[in-house]
Each structure stands twice: as structure tokens, then as C-alpha cells.
Design a protein around this motif. Sequence first.
Motif, PDB file in Angstrom:
ATOM      1  N   ARG A 407       0.834  -1.210   0.000  1.00 46.02           N
ATOM      2  CA  ARG A 407       0.000   0.000   0.000  1.00 46.02           C
ATOM      3  C   ARG A 407       0.867   1.258   0.000  1.00 46.02           C
ATOM      4  N   LYS A 410       1.756   1.793  -3.586  1.00 48.64           N
ATOM      5  CA  LYS A 410       0.614   2.360  -4.302  1.00 48.64           C
ATOM      6  C   LYS A 410       0.476   3.854  -3.997  1.00 48.64           C
ATOM      7  N   ALA A 436      -4.687   6.042  -1.774  1.00 48.26           N
ATOM      8  CA  ALA A 436      -4.219   4.791  -2.367  1.00 48.26           C
ATOM      9  C   ALA A 436      -4.429   3.599  -1.454  1.00 48.26           C
TER      10      ALA A 436
END
Length: 865
Positions: A407, A410, A436
Motif C-alpha cells: 500500500r 501504491k 491509495a
Amino acid sequence: MFDARDAFAAPAAPAPTLREDYRAPDWLVPDIALGFDLDPARTVVRARLSVTRNGEHDRPLRLEGEELELLSLTVDGERREPVLEDGRLVVALGGAEAVVETEVAICPEKNSQLMGLYASGGILCTQCEAEGFRRITYFPDRPDVLSRYRVRLTADKARYPVLLANGNPVEQGEAGEGRHFAVWEDPFPKPCYLFAVVAGDLACNADRFRTMSGREVALGIWVREADLPKTALAMQALKDSMAWDERTYGREYDLDRFNIVAVSDFNFGAMENKGLNIFNTRYVLADPETATDADIDAVAAVVAHEYFHNWSGNRVTCRDWFQLSLKEGLTVFRDQSFSEDMGSPAVQRIDQVRTLRAAQFPEDAGPLAHPIRPDSYLEIANFYTATVYNKGAEVIRMMRTLLGPERYRKGTDLYFQRHDGQAVTCEDFVKAMEDASGVDLSQFRLWYSQAGTPTVRARLDQSGGRTALHLDQSVPPTPGQPAKQPMVVPLKVALIGAASGREISPERLVVLREERQVEPFANVTEPAFLSINRQFSAPVIVVAERKAGEIEALAESDTDAFARYEAGQELMQRDLLAAIGGGELRTEAVVTAVAATLRSNALDPAFKADAIALPGESLLIEKLDAADPARVHTVREAMRRAIGVGLKDDLSRAYMGTSRADPSSLSGEAKGLRRLRGATLGLLAAADAGLGRTLAARQYASARTMTERQAALMVLAMLGGEEAEAALADFYGRYESDPLVIDKWFAVQASVPAEETLDRVEVLGRHPAFTLANPNRLRALAGSFAGTPAAFHRADGRGYDWQAEIIVAADKLNPQTAARFVAPLGRWRKIEPGRAAKMRAALERILREPGLSKDVLELAGKSLG
């Protein structure tokens, strides 16, 4: 009662700049063309600004300028009489667009501030961050004005055969009368602080890199011809960085060329100018004969840091200087991660945390405390601090810990995609992470706005058949922030069986969000020891309630390498602080833990070197109120002596075992062995001065690397005597022509922990090789001296007086560098009253100096207040 301090009144400070006063620029400059007729005595700069009105208003265009001789001003081709207000060039414009042209003259060879365009060792180069571009030409010198640059450089061809600027070269040729020109274009909009030009007689280490999309990028490291052999390590670091950034962040380099230039006079370590990085020579020039392993690691880290800025700082930049940690905190974390991947993660983490505690924790606990996103400044150069950089990196690391690697990636992908070509804020970065990941980071944002280092108290309760971790946190008051809210503190925690020595509760992430919090642990079948803040998952001070024998056991066998190191440091600190406070110095547990480390076959040599090193004197002083630095030094030396005496055989075996290190190798093992060699030599010398002299003199004479030679020289210098003087004379004679090595010669002598060191430092200040004008040389002498408490904190206060004199003298030449030496005097609150009064007097003496720069005025005033 009358207090003499009441009679002192610091000069009134200029009004500060406030973050809350931010306003978007009135005018934008989409395109700028610059022409330089380069000459060290008189350079003429012609600027053509295509400006556009930003929004509906009738305000004029205001251009910053400093120490510029304005030769002409035209608007849309018509001459104008210049209007100057408070150093700004004010240009009234009627329409929505205009072309504003100026011609100015500047004198690079007289620019001792090393900001703007200046001369260094026959080279002309620039430094524009933070506000140096205004010393080159009139411009709206702020980071949220992004422009495309076209630059034409003209210079004497014999004197300046190499002409470099940002971007890609598009044209070059002869200009007549022995002069030539080069034209460079940068297609990516950038703020003016990323502008750079270099002109000089330089040689190039040229190479190429193929990007992940198949593009060929020409690489160049430009130095003096004689220094070319010392650039191979920097070039390898550059290629490693480019490949790592593609693998780890998906970031590909975007120009056709990437150039690095090394200069000897530079205020900072390096500068990430788009496509043309300018470096201090100490972070480019390196080989094992003239640079230590630590120097070589620093070259790789700084090369990586500046390269990584191409995205985290250049393609996406800061809206204003209050957002400095947006680029620096993120990029420091990126270069730390790179170094961890290239070497030992545990050893790298230990080095990172040691730096944080030595520089940032004291900053957070003193009068200069500020959040990683400050609210105000008097001089922006003063906020290039350990808080903005190192604590800023820890905040990014915590974010990655909370979100997890996928994450987090991202989030960075979204951040770079969403804000490419923009000047943004710290809030924009956090928002991209939230969007995100889907994780609410509202409370986490306090790390950007609250100063101070949180203290986390921890107690492991095993009663009634249950196991629970009790945590509470507090954030101390800091200037302007008397009351704090609870922070988000991610703590990696494991439980180690007291009997089994294994992890009976595997590592887990405990996220502390409240002032008080209880975390239960299930299936704990035996008495447990608490391993907390593993890998230093949060930049906090942990005060853990310990069972008898717990810290000793963790220091010998914690399953996390960093936590084991931490336990050993906690054990040493416990016994040192007790003795400094008046108790008996107990060393048995420390000696046992050090022995276990030395005898382990599972630990790498570099970790052993770190684990057996005692906490530094400055760190111990920070743990005390009204510390007597002489007492701190005496007790610490007594523990070093006790370890050396108690483990003489173990240390001797370890020392002799390190001789197998291949001097030609820069592998982790070879560097670790050399690191351990220096650590064991120091402890043996502490126990037996005669043996120490013999071993150090032998090591110095036979050394084939600077790591071994400098370690031996430091031991000899600390022991003193004829051997030390002979080695120092030999060292100077060997390396007299190498400025970076002579910096080491100054630093070694200024780092001897003894009162008489000041006498030597005063003599060195008059040495023909010493100059206030070179920041490296000044840091080597004054920085090393101030970082040696036993020498700096003389009872008579002469060390403080000398430091004040150096600051005042340096301020007249280079305020940014001078300001860096104020902080040690500002730690007077941690020192016993007699010395503290003398430190305050030294600060007052600085503030009485007429014409003091804003740089020094701000820091000295805050330090005294």
C-alpha cells in the motif's frame, strides 16, 4: 535579586515569515531564457522572462535580487526606468502577459557566501537552494514558480573548456576572440532553486545507463583531471541508484544526460539540480587509500539521495519552504532504504538511529525544537535541520510500517502521478497515501505539526494467568507548543521467553494511539522479556519497566539484531548514569554482555563493533540535568578501561582476527572486520596505554587503507606522546596535497577528549592550511572540537569563547556555515550552572556583534532565550 542576564538585550530580530501567510504567486514564469557571459571578476547575466498574470488582480511583478548591478530593464522590448523597493525590482504590467528582460552584472570571485554563482578552485558554479538564484538575476525566487529554462553560456575556452547546465545540450560552438558557447535546454518545468551552471577545466568519468524502457542515458562525473581515478565508486553508486529506483519505486530517469560535478567549496553535502548535481568533493572522491569505509558508504548514500530527488523533489517539488520535509524527509528515507538493501540492514539502522539521537533528539529537546513542517522562520537556511531531514525520514518510515510495503508503494505511485510537474505540500503527500491505501491518517498528521520526541513508558504485566502490555505516551512541551495531543506510534514488539530465550510471542505491530493503552498477548506460556521498538519502528524514547536480569538477557540474545544492540546500549547507560550520579561504577553485566558479543560466531563483525561501543558523552549529557561534562568523561573512560582489562584476551583475539580483512575489498565482511579492528584497538588502548601505543603505531605503519590508518592515528592522538606527534607529522606529509585527507588531520586533533585540546585547536586555527573560507576545513576543526565534550566544556569557558570567535569571524564570510556552529552553545540548559553561565555569555557576545547575519542572529537568539 539582580541577574546580570537581565542587563543584556539581544538586538531586535527582523519579522519572521509565517506559514499561515502563504499566498499563491501573483505572476508565473512559464519560460525563461538566460545568457551568461562568464568571467570570475564580472559576469553579465541577461534574463528574458515570459510572465503571465496568475488570477484576477492588478498587483505588479516583484522580482527578488541581491547584490546585483542592474544594467538594463525592458518590458516587451521597451526600456523602463527600474523601481527598487526593499531590494526587489518592481515592474508594473498592464496586460495578462509580458516579456520582461533584465541585464545584470555580478562578481563570482568575491562571493564568499557560496550562494548564487561563485568561484571555487578555478571553477565557476552555482548553489541556488534555498534563495541563491536571486544573487544571479532578478526573479520571483520562490519554489512554486516553475519554469522551462533555456541557457546559453559563453566563456573563455582555454580557461573554461567545459560548460554545463541543466537539461540536455542543444548547441555549441565558437564565439570569437578565444571564447566559446554552449546552449542547454531543460524541458521539465522546475523552480529556480534547481537551476545550475558549471564552467571549468574538468575531466569526465563517462558511462551509460539503459533505463527500464530501453533508453540510453549518458552519465558524467566531472572533476579535476588528477581526481578522476577517485570517481569510480561514485559512478557505480549512481548506476546502482538508478536501477534501485526503477525496481523499488518504478521511477525512471527522464533526461538524456545526468551529470555530477564535484567542487571543493560547498556549504552542503550536495545539491540535486535537475540533471546537473553539484557535490561537495567529499561525497564524490573516494578510494580506500584516502577515504575510510564510512566515507565510501557516505558517497554511495549521498549520490543515491541526490539522484532520488529527481522525482521526490524535482518532478514533484515544494510549494513553499515550510514543506521542505516533503522532499527531504521522503528522499532521506529512500536513500536509507537503498543503503539497507546494499549492505547490512541492522548495521545501517544502527547508524541511522545513532545519527538521529546525536543530532535530532537534542534539537527536539532544546530551544531550537520545531516540527518537521515548521510554522515560521527568520532565515530558511536554518531549517535544513536534523528534524526536517532525519525525523522527516522516520515519519515516512512509520507511514510505510503502518500501511505495509504494497500500500505504501501504491501511495507513492499515486503521489508521483497526481502531482508530476507541481509544487505541493506535505498534506498532498499524506492525502495520496490515504487515497491509495484507504487508511485514515488524520491523527498521524500530528507528526507534521507537533515538535518534541514522545516518551513511551512500557510495562509487561504477567499476572492472573494473563499477559498484557501497558503503554502510555507523553510529548514534552516545546517552544510555542506547551500542550500536545497523543501521537500515532507504531511499535514492533515481541516477547522473548525468559527461560527458553526464543520468541514465545512473535513480532507484531502494536499501534499506540491513546495516552494510555493496553495490548493483550495470548498463549504466553512462560515468563517473558519485552523486546520493544524493534528496528526502531518509531522515533521515540522508550522507558520500559524491566525485571531483574531482563536487560542483560536481551543484550546477549534478543532475536532482533537492532533490539539486541539497543539492550546493550541501555545496559551501558544504566550503569554509566548511576555512576555519574554519584554511585559506584558497576561493570560486571556490561563486561559479560560485551564478551557474549565478541564470542558469538553468528554476529557479523560490523554489528559487533557497534554493539561493543559505549554511548557517546554527548548522548549521556542529554540524559542528565545539569551535567558535569568532566565527570561524564571520567566515568565513561573508567568503563572503557574496565572492559579492556576484563576482556583483554577476547579483545586481542578479535583484534588479531580482523587482520584477515582484504584491504582491496569493499565487501560487507571486509568493511566489518576493519570496523571491528578500530573498536577493539580503542578498548585495548583504554586498558593499557603502552600496549595501545605499540599496536596503534604498528597498525599505522602497516595500514593499506585509510580506515585502518585513521583509526590508529586517532588512538595515538588520544594517548599523546612522541608516537602521536610522529604519526601526525607523517600523516600530514603523506597527504598534504589532498584537501579531504588534511581535513581528517585537523579533525583528529580537534577530537581528542582532553582539556588541553583547545591549546592545539588554537594553534591549528593559525595553521597555513586552515581557512575560514572553506566549509569542509571549518567543519573539520570547529565542528569536531564542539562535538568533543571533554575538550569543548572546559571549566574556564575558553572553549566557548573560541567557538564564539569562530562563529563571528565565519559569519562575515559565510553566514550559512557559521550558523551551523551555534547549536553546541545552545545546549547550556543541560550543563551545570558554572559552565552554563559561560555558554550564555558566549551567546551574548555573538549577539552583540554589529552586522550579524539573520542566519546566526536567529539561532543565537533562540538558543539564548
